[in-house]
Design a protein around this motif. Sequence first.
Motif, PDB file in Angstrom:
ATOM      1  N   SER A 150      36.181  43.983  54.361  1.00 53.54           N
ATOM      2  CA  SER A 150      36.036  45.105  53.445  1.00 53.54           C
ATOM      3  C   SER A 150      36.113  46.431  54.201  1.00 53.54           C
ATOM      4  O   SER A 150      36.801  47.366  53.779  1.00 53.54           O
ATOM      5  CB  SER A 150      34.705  44.999  52.691  1.00 53.54           C
ATOM      6  N   PRO A 204      32.029  51.033  52.159  1.00 46.79           N
ATOM      7  CA  PRO A 204      32.082  49.632  52.574  1.00 46.79           C
ATOM      8  C   PRO A 204      31.059  49.366  53.674  1.00 46.79           C
ATOM      9  O   PRO A 204      30.837  50.220  54.528  1.00 46.79           O
ATOM     10  CB  PRO A 204      33.518  49.482  53.109  1.00 46.79           C
ATOM     11  N   GLU A 231      30.990  44.708  46.911  1.00 48.74           N
ATOM     12  CA  GLU A 231      31.685  44.851  48.199  1.00 48.74           C
ATOM     13  C   GLU A 231      33.157  44.447  48.073  1.00 48.74           C
ATOM     14  O   GLU A 231      34.054  45.125  48.601  1.00 48.74           O
ATOM     15  CB  GLU A 231      30.996  43.993  49.263  1.00 48.74           C
TER      16      GLU A 231
END
Length: 262
Positions: A150, A204, A231
């Motif tokens: 992410s 993130p 996320e």
Amino acid sequence: MFVLSQFSRVSRLSWAFYLADLRPWILFLVQIPRGLFQSLFFIYLAGSAGGYSQARFALIGNAIHVSALYALLYMSAIIESDKWNGALIFRVAAPGNWLVSMLGLSVAQYATVFSIGMTIFVVFIPIVAPDITWLNFLRAIPLIFMTIMSVGTFGWLIGSAALTTRWVEMLDNVVAYTMMIVCGINFPITALPDIIQTLGRFIPLTNGLLAVRAVIDGASYVSVLHLISWEVLMAFVYGGIGWLIFSRRLVELRNSGNYELM
């Protein structure tokens, strides 16, 4: 099948580029020790200030933050390196599925980043947090990898947005150290002002790290599903924006022909 074949071919190239540019001794003698020393520094500070629980908190946070820092640097460099190594002009001349090739080129870097974080956990868990069971740690590994990926998509966004500048690495560091403050690395985000907490939720790492902490403490995946979902959503949003910006850059470059401006 073509997409899978292209991904496999570029993945092999990723390892070849990695071994040519960053040899294994750099990983073992520079990158991993750097991550260990950062973690040790903040674990010591946290333990001195707040005892065992704070040291444990800092261990988990810094192990993932070190990985996040390298993920930002590597993923933005994958975008930016096309400009410096002269490959960008080929993407303009012969458009292809650049997203698949970028994912393929990321394989070796993600493996490196993941190995650094895992080493920090394996070294310090027996010393700092022996109450963490290895079973719970193993359960958290998929979430750790998800969180690193992410953050990597945010690196793609930075690389794409700053492609026309020389500021990519500087922006990576600004973002990485902002994460250290607002994402709950060394202290809970609940200790921050409400507006900073809200900001942190859109960066993130924050939600993924919260999910990792909960699973390491024995929580089920179901109980952290909302954190995981948020996320993953941010990964797609930031990765998608990066893809749109980079695609737009290629179109502008193809139409103008001014490669020097890139």
